[in-house]
Design an enzyme around this catalytic site. Structure first.
Site, mmCIF file in Angstrom:
data_model
loop_
_atom_site.group_PDB
_atom_site.id
_atom_site.type_symbol
_atom_site.label_atom_id
_atom_site.label_comp_id
_atom_site.label_asym_id
_atom_site.label_seq_id
_atom_site.Cartn_x
_atom_site.Cartn_y
_atom_site.Cartn_z
ATOM 1 N N GLU A 13 14.788 -20.940 -24.398
ATOM 2 C CA GLU A 13 14.248 -19.649 -23.985
ATOM 3 C C GLU A 13 12.776 -19.530 -24.363
ATOM 4 O OE1 GLU A 13 15.724 -15.350 -25.275
ATOM 5 O OE2 GLU A 13 17.162 -16.481 -24.065
ATOM 6 N N ARG A 56 20.260 -12.946 -21.937
ATOM 7 C CA ARG A 56 20.787 -14.150 -21.310
ATOM 8 C C ARG A 56 21.896 -13.883 -20.305
ATOM 9 N NH1 ARG A 56 20.749 -18.217 -26.587
ATOM 10 N NH2 ARG A 56 18.482 -18.462 -26.616
ATOM 11 N N LEU A 63 20.064 -28.041 -22.783
ATOM 12 C CA LEU A 63 19.340 -26.780 -22.872
ATOM 13 C C LEU A 63 17.840 -26.944 -22.677
ATOM 14 C CD1 LEU A 63 19.701 -23.762 -23.583
ATOM 15 C CD2 LEU A 63 19.214 -24.379 -25.955
ATOM 16 N N HIS A 81 23.823 -19.838 -21.002
ATOM 17 C CA HIS A 81 22.361 -19.819 -21.108
ATOM 18 C C HIS A 81 21.784 -20.027 -19.712
ATOM 19 C CE1 HIS A 81 18.275 -20.802 -22.308
ATOM 20 N NE2 HIS A 81 18.563 -20.483 -23.562
ATOM 21 N N PHE A 110 10.979 -13.528 -27.207
ATOM 22 C CA PHE A 110 12.275 -14.073 -26.784
ATOM 23 C C PHE A 110 12.999 -13.021 -25.959
ATOM 24 C CE2 PHE A 110 14.852 -17.797 -28.507
ATOM 25 C CZ PHE A 110 13.801 -18.683 -28.403
ATOM 26 N N ARG A 135 24.869 -12.439 -27.218
ATOM 27 C CA ARG A 135 23.923 -12.726 -28.294
ATOM 28 C C ARG A 135 22.497 -12.793 -27.782
ATOM 29 N NH1 ARG A 135 21.302 -17.164 -29.838
ATOM 30 N NH2 ARG A 135 22.528 -18.620 -28.579
ATOM 31 N N GLN A 175 28.799 -17.097 -23.892
ATOM 32 C CA GLN A 175 27.463 -16.923 -23.314
ATOM 33 C C GLN A 175 27.042 -18.142 -22.502
ATOM 34 O OE1 GLN A 175 23.559 -17.057 -25.684
ATOM 35 N NE2 GLN A 175 23.815 -14.891 -25.224
ATOM 36 N N SER A 206 21.109 -16.581 -33.261
ATOM 37 C CA SER A 206 22.150 -17.518 -33.711
ATOM 38 C C SER A 206 21.709 -18.241 -34.972
ATOM 39 C CB SER A 206 22.501 -18.525 -32.615
ATOM 40 O OG SER A 206 21.357 -19.276 -32.251
ATOM 41 N N LEU A 207 20.461 -18.729 -34.996
ATOM 42 C CA LEU A 207 19.961 -19.369 -36.209
ATOM 43 C C LEU A 207 19.885 -18.365 -37.354
ATOM 44 C CD1 LEU A 207 17.158 -21.727 -34.834
ATOM 45 C CD2 LEU A 207 19.472 -22.313 -35.524
ATOM 46 N N HIS A 241 26.955 -22.009 -23.385
ATOM 47 C CA HIS A 241 26.033 -22.260 -24.486
ATOM 48 C C HIS A 241 26.520 -21.778 -25.846
ATOM 49 C CE1 HIS A 241 22.235 -22.777 -26.535
ATOM 50 N NE2 HIS A 241 22.103 -21.476 -26.765
#
Length: 563
Positions: free
Chosen positions: A246, A277, A243, A233, A117, A377, A231, A382-383, A342
């Site tokens: 990524e 990002r 979206l 994306h 990522f 971020r 942010q 985030s998750l 995003h």
């Protein structure tokens, strides 16, 4: 009046994890109050992965490397103690979710599969095709049902009830009946997600991502931190802003400009498409500004070289979204993309347990700012944020609820919410929700977007003041009680106007460029003056006032951020 030990507002990953954690011993009464059904919450839109240094793909990966990547990705604005905690706990929460039944993809020897990522030094994003948020959301909801969590679906929280020191509950509006209710609770956890819909026409966010929890907290006198950091994306679909994960670049996708060039070698020669990002979004915007975009000022994400089989296995949802919303099959041709608003790095100012200055009020997930993301971020964090801090907020709320007794509700508990609804029914009717909301989205996109300057932000603040005045003249013309969606839209607009002002004010005050906040009139990062958090509190005349707090630095001293 309904009464609970712990009430969670919001049914995304943070809220559902907090609810489940609160009910594991099953001796406290716990409820989730949500304006949508839990399985429709925005966590379900998360596609690519959740970060954890499991070492399943690269055995040399460690949580310390994850920690450094997070701090560097934040442009050194993350509080390093909080980021350390998140990265340390990441393997534990991901494995716990797996044991609850989350069907992650597997390696050949049966371990959780991981992919690269953006901004990460090792491939540590745990995934399930391109729908990991969806599988997480369903797993947490199912477990909540199993453990006896109560769910109030299609209820809208209007305000916190408190005495300035201690939480007493909330007032909420039942969309199905049109009735107003008071819910008494020892602890309230705000987990309502971000506020990307303030950008309206250029965002990946669901229609319901209107920052309700953050706005409710702000109106209750709680501080909001780092609100200027929004942010964008890099890869939203050209027309809709939906979206494109990524993970598409993690699988090997290329970014191309309108000339067919892989332009990221000009901006991140080492990381290329897997740069962070903020950097990749600015690169796309720069290519378009300098005349190298496509015919509709877009760039392109090329997956064709991955082959049909790999796209269908790893990115099936992305392929279908491209076909449905762009008329493009990524198996056969590049995907037209534009950066899209995003993620909200800012939110309710909390400690590592989700606590706020009002006892019994917590915040977690995108509605909160711990701060682990700082100015930017990393994808996959985030998750992780919602899992780690949703769980921690739930655990702390249990401890608080056990030692706290319910007190008498003040006679005025109902008044604020009742007045709010009454005023919306009694305006002069000259303004509409749609008219104000469209203007809000245009103002924020044009004047507080990827690139900013003082003139634009000053103008945005003036526009927002005018929009707030227009909102006071708004009248909800629908008088029906059942599913009054016009009333819901008006309440959401109120929250968005509140938060947009804190975003613009923080952006104007921060005279530097850092992470997702890019000032064209102040293009350099300024650690001497701005290595600090902005904190917005509600001041006289319903206007935000700013104060500042130091960034917690433990191991990693700020240095040049290159990729």
């Amino acid at each position: 009046m309904l009464t609970y030990d712990i009430l969670i507002v919001g049914s995304g990953g943070a809220g559902l994890y907090a609810a489940l954690e609160s009910r594991l011993e099953e001796d406290l009464h716990v409820a989730v109050l949500t304006k949508v059904y839990p399985t429709r919450s925005h966590t379900g839109a998360a596609q690519g992965g959740v970060n954890a240094a499991l070492g399943n793909r690269d055995p040399s990966d460690t949580w310390e490397e994850h920690w450094f990547d997070t701090v560097k990705g934040s442009d050194y604005l993350a509080d390093q103690d909080a980021a350390e905690l998140m990265c340390r706990e990441a393997p534990d929460v991901v494995r716990e979710l797996e044991h609850w039944g989350a069907p992650f993809y597997r390696t050949e020897d049966g371990r959780i599969a991981q992919r690269p990522f953006g901004g990460a030094s090792k491939p540590r994003a745990c995934y399930a095709a391109d729908k990991v948020g969806h599988i997480m959301l369903h797993t947490l909801y199912e477990q909540g049902l199993r453990h006896g969590v109560d769910y109030f679906n299609e209820w809208v929280t209007l305000n916190l009830i408190h005495d300035g020191q201690r939480c007493m509950g909330v007032n909420a509006y039942n969309l199905r009946t049109g009735r107003l209710h008071t819910i008494q609770a020892k602890a309230v956890i705000l987990a309502t997600g971000g506020h990307g819909r303030i950008y309206w026409t250029r965002t990946s966010n669901a229609y319901g991502n209107t920052g309700d929890g953050s706005a409710i907290a702000y109106r209750a006198g709680l501080p909001l931190k780092d609100m200027e950091f929004i942010q964008f994306h890099p890869t939203g679909l050209r027309r809709s802003g939906i979206l494109v994960t990524e993970g598409a670049r993690g699988e090997g996708g290329y970014l191309l400009n309108g000339l067919g060039e892989r332009f990221m070698e000009r901006y991140a020669p080492d990381k290329m498409e897997l740069g962070p990002r903020d950097l990749v979004s600015r690169a796309i915007e720069t290519e378009v500004r300098e005349g190298r975009g496509g015919p509709d000022d877009e760039a392109f994400l090329d997956l064709t070289h991955l082959g049909r089989e790999r796209i269908l296995e790893r990115l099936p949802q992305i392929r279908q979204l491209c076909i449905d919303f762009e008329g493009v099959d990524p198996v056969e041709e590049p995907i037209p993309i534009k950066p899209t608003a995003h993620y909200s790095m800012g939110g309710v100012h909390t400690d590592i347990n989700g606590c706020t200055p009002i006892e019994g009020v917590y915040a977690a997930g995108e509605a909160a700012c711990v701060s682990v993301h700082g100015a930017n971020r990393l994808g996959g964090n985030s998750l992780l944020d919602i899992l780690v801090f949703g769980r921690r907020a739930g655990r702390h709320a249990v401890e608080y609820a056990r030692r706290t007794k319910l007190g008498p509700m003040p006679d005025s508990a109902f008044a604020e919410a009742e007045t709010c609804l009454k005023e919306l029914m009694e305006g002069d009717g000259k303004e509409t929700v749609a008219g104000i909301r469209r203007t809000l989205g245009r103002v924020m996109s044009e004047k507080a977007g990827i690139y900013r300057d003082a003139a634009g932000l000053d103008s945005a603040l003036a526009d927002l003041e005018e929009l707030k005045d227009r909102y006071r003249k708004l009248m909800v013309t629908d008088r029906s009680a059942i599913f009054n969606t016009e009333m819901l839209a008006a309440l959401e607009l109120r929250n968005m106007l509140t938060l947009a002002e804190t975003v613009a004010l923080g952006a104007l005050a921060r005279t530097e460029s850092r992470g997702a906040h890019s000032r064209e009139d102040h293009p350099e990062r300024d650690d001497a003056n701005w290595l600090k958090h902005t904190v917005a509190v509600r001041g006289p005349g319903d206007r935000p006032e700013l104060r500042f707090e130091p960034v917690v630095i433990t191991r990693f001293q700020p240095e040049a951020r290159t990729y």
